[in-house]
Write a protein that holds these residues in place. Structure first.
Motif, mmCIF file in Angstrom:
data_model
loop_
_atom_site.group_PDB
_atom_site.id
_atom_site.type_symbol
_atom_site.label_atom_id
_atom_site.label_comp_id
_atom_site.label_asym_id
_atom_site.label_seq_id
_atom_site.Cartn_x
_atom_site.Cartn_y
_atom_site.Cartn_z
ATOM 1 N N LYS A 195 -73.624 -44.155 -50.535
ATOM 2 C CA LYS A 195 -75.269 -44.386 -50.290
ATOM 3 C C LYS A 195 -74.752 -43.863 -48.631
ATOM 4 O O LYS A 195 -75.965 -43.242 -48.302
ATOM 5 C CB LYS A 195 -75.451 -45.938 -49.716
ATOM 6 C CG LYS A 195 -76.865 -45.639 -49.307
ATOM 7 C CD LYS A 195 -77.272 -47.646 -49.248
ATOM 8 C CE LYS A 195 -78.588 -47.856 -48.999
ATOM 9 N NZ LYS A 195 -78.822 -49.263 -49.508
ATOM 10 N N GLU A 196 -72.846 -43.473 -47.676
ATOM 11 C CA GLU A 196 -72.841 -43.365 -46.708
ATOM 12 C C GLU A 196 -73.058 -41.913 -47.157
ATOM 13 O O GLU A 196 -73.098 -41.089 -46.620
ATOM 14 C CB GLU A 196 -71.802 -43.421 -46.575
ATOM 15 C CG GLU A 196 -71.932 -45.321 -46.266
ATOM 16 C CD GLU A 196 -70.473 -45.578 -45.197
ATOM 17 O OE1 GLU A 196 -69.257 -45.198 -45.217
ATOM 18 O OE2 GLU A 196 -71.060 -46.042 -44.553
ATOM 19 N N PHE A 197 -72.868 -40.985 -48.162
ATOM 20 C CA PHE A 197 -72.814 -39.300 -48.088
ATOM 21 C C PHE A 197 -73.754 -38.892 -48.621
ATOM 22 O O PHE A 197 -73.954 -38.274 -48.583
ATOM 23 C CB PHE A 197 -71.829 -39.305 -49.752
ATOM 24 C CG PHE A 197 -70.823 -39.248 -49.037
ATOM 25 C CD1 PHE A 197 -69.853 -38.161 -49.054
ATOM 26 C CD2 PHE A 197 -69.518 -40.263 -49.995
ATOM 27 C CE1 PHE A 197 -68.513 -38.154 -48.238
ATOM 28 C CE2 PHE A 197 -67.897 -39.847 -49.598
ATOM 29 C CZ PHE A 197 -68.161 -38.495 -49.205
ATOM 30 N N GLY A 198 -75.224 -40.040 -49.129
ATOM 31 C CA GLY A 198 -76.708 -39.498 -49.166
ATOM 32 C C GLY A 198 -76.337 -39.247 -50.438
ATOM 33 O O GLY A 198 -77.496 -37.792 -50.643
ATOM 34 N N ILE A 199 -75.919 -39.465 -51.219
ATOM 35 C CA ILE A 199 -75.773 -38.651 -52.692
ATOM 36 C C ILE A 199 -77.321 -39.704 -53.100
ATOM 37 O O ILE A 199 -76.805 -41.594 -53.334
ATOM 38 C CB ILE A 199 -74.818 -38.790 -53.118
ATOM 39 C CG1 ILE A 199 -74.280 -38.183 -52.347
ATOM 40 C CG2 ILE A 199 -74.901 -38.600 -54.647
ATOM 41 C CD1 ILE A 199 -72.279 -38.269 -53.255
ATOM 42 N N PRO A 200 -78.089 -39.575 -53.513
ATOM 43 C CA PRO A 200 -79.253 -40.440 -54.908
ATOM 44 C C PRO A 200 -78.681 -40.820 -55.809
ATOM 45 O O PRO A 200 -77.651 -40.142 -56.378
ATOM 46 C CB PRO A 200 -80.105 -39.330 -54.699
ATOM 47 C CG PRO A 200 -79.828 -38.486 -53.648
ATOM 48 C CD PRO A 200 -78.566 -38.392 -53.472
ATOM 49 N N VAL A 201 -78.681 -42.157 -56.221
ATOM 50 C CA VAL A 201 -78.685 -42.232 -57.865
ATOM 51 C C VAL A 201 -80.126 -42.637 -58.007
ATOM 52 O O VAL A 201 -80.711 -43.694 -58.045
ATOM 53 C CB VAL A 201 -77.453 -43.894 -57.094
ATOM 54 C CG1 VAL A 201 -77.363 -44.426 -58.748
ATOM 55 C CG2 VAL A 201 -76.479 -43.537 -56.823
ATOM 56 N N VAL A 202 -80.136 -41.793 -58.958
ATOM 57 C CA VAL A 202 -81.276 -41.761 -59.654
ATOM 58 C C VAL A 202 -81.662 -42.706 -61.270
ATOM 59 O O VAL A 202 -79.915 -42.521 -62.076
ATOM 60 C CB VAL A 202 -82.284 -40.718 -59.875
ATOM 61 C CG1 VAL A 202 -82.151 -40.321 -57.955
ATOM 62 C CG2 VAL A 202 -81.109 -39.790 -60.645
ATOM 63 N N SER A 203 -82.524 -42.747 -62.195
ATOM 64 C CA SER A 203 -82.338 -42.982 -63.082
ATOM 65 C C SER A 203 -82.890 -41.880 -64.185
ATOM 66 O O SER A 203 -83.451 -40.897 -64.210
ATOM 67 C CB SER A 203 -84.007 -44.713 -63.434
ATOM 68 O OG SER A 203 -83.406 -44.316 -64.873
ATOM 69 N N ILE A 204 -82.516 -41.935 -65.084
ATOM 70 C CA ILE A 204 -82.656 -41.178 -66.421
ATOM 71 C C ILE A 204 -84.184 -40.973 -67.197
ATOM 72 O O ILE A 204 -84.782 -39.511 -67.125
ATOM 73 C CB ILE A 204 -81.766 -41.512 -67.654
ATOM 74 C CG1 ILE A 204 -81.740 -40.064 -68.524
ATOM 75 C CG2 ILE A 204 -81.995 -42.462 -68.702
ATOM 76 C CD1 ILE A 204 -81.472 -40.493 -70.597
ATOM 77 N N GLU A 205 -85.128 -41.287 -66.828
ATOM 78 C CA GLU A 205 -86.389 -41.903 -66.555
ATOM 79 C C GLU A 205 -87.168 -40.608 -66.032
ATOM 80 O O GLU A 205 -88.111 -40.742 -66.433
ATOM 81 C CB GLU A 205 -86.904 -43.191 -66.857
ATOM 82 C CG GLU A 205 -86.743 -43.962 -67.508
ATOM 83 C CD GLU A 205 -86.466 -43.495 -69.261
ATOM 84 O OE1 GLU A 205 -86.927 -42.737 -69.186
ATOM 85 O OE2 GLU A 205 -86.032 -43.872 -70.172
#
Ligand code: VGL
Ligand code: ZN
Length: 208
Positions: A195-205
């Motif tokens: 989150k601090e790096f601004g990296i999105p965590v997404v779902s395969i869907e």
């Protein structure tokens, strides 16, 4: 989400030793394989990493007297967690899971090959200076956005994603195609840090 020609899927360490029955089994590690195969079909550009240690590697607890897995030691580059001996070069544990199907992968990056340095990131060894060559490959092929999947979420996936971001690439982690080891809150720490790096965590869907 639409996948472009400049996107690459980075498949981190989907190897026997990180799956059930392996030397450094990540809980449910093998359960991501079908998801990885499925998402990989969407990508033209796929790169695999393979943890690939010499037998006398510094990260193995068994190579230090009186040390056990998950103990730490201090090395020139900082604190290093010790692990059970795993992913030894040329052994069955270091092979990719037999159900992994990514025939179009164009590159396999082997990391952790230097006896004195561990490597979590696909880009730099743990001294944060010794490159694996992956960044040069991505730059030369003009690949700009890295989607990261694999094992373990809280170590090699995390540090690969963060190093990609630091290098100026766009990055996302596809969380349901990852599993974590989770020692001392390392999964929660990974969520916080991404989150601090601004990296999105997404779902395969999001890709279907
Ligand atoms: C890994 C610990 C040691 C990983 C590799 O792939 O996350 N973790 N070596
Ligand atoms: Zn390792």
């Amino acid at each position: 989400m639409k996948i472009s020609e400049r996107d690459v899927l980075l498949v981190v360490d989907v190897q026997n030793d990180f799956c059930t029955g392996g030397e450094l089994a990540v809980p449910g590690g093998e359960k991501i394989v079908l998801a990885v195969n499925r998402i990989a079909q969407r990508f033209r550009n796929v790169i695999l990493t393979q943890d690939w240690h010499p037998r006398d590697h510094v990260s193995f607890a068994s190579n230090h007297p009186h040390k056990r897995p998950h103990d730490t030691i201090e090395l020139d580059y900082g604190t290093q967690v010790l692990w059970p001996a795993h992913c030894i070069q040329g052994t069955p544990g270091a092979e990719f899971h037999k159900s992994l199907q990514v025939p179009q992968a164009s590159l396999i990056i082997r990391k952790g090959i230097h006896r004195n340095i561990d490597s979590y990131s696909a880009f730099y060894e743990n001294d944060h200076k010794t490159p694996t060559g992956l960044l040069g490959y991505l730059r030369e092929r003009e690949l700009k956005t890295v989607f990261v999947v694999g094992l373990a979420f809280d170590f090699c996936v995390r540090f690969s994603a963060e190093d990609a971001r630091k290098a100026g690439l766009e990055v996302a982690v596809i969380e349901d195609a990852c599993r974590g080891i989770d020692i001392d809150g390392s999964v929660a720490a990974t969520h916080h840090s991404l989150k601090e790096f601004g990296i999105p965590v997404v779902s395969i869907e999001a890709f279907f």
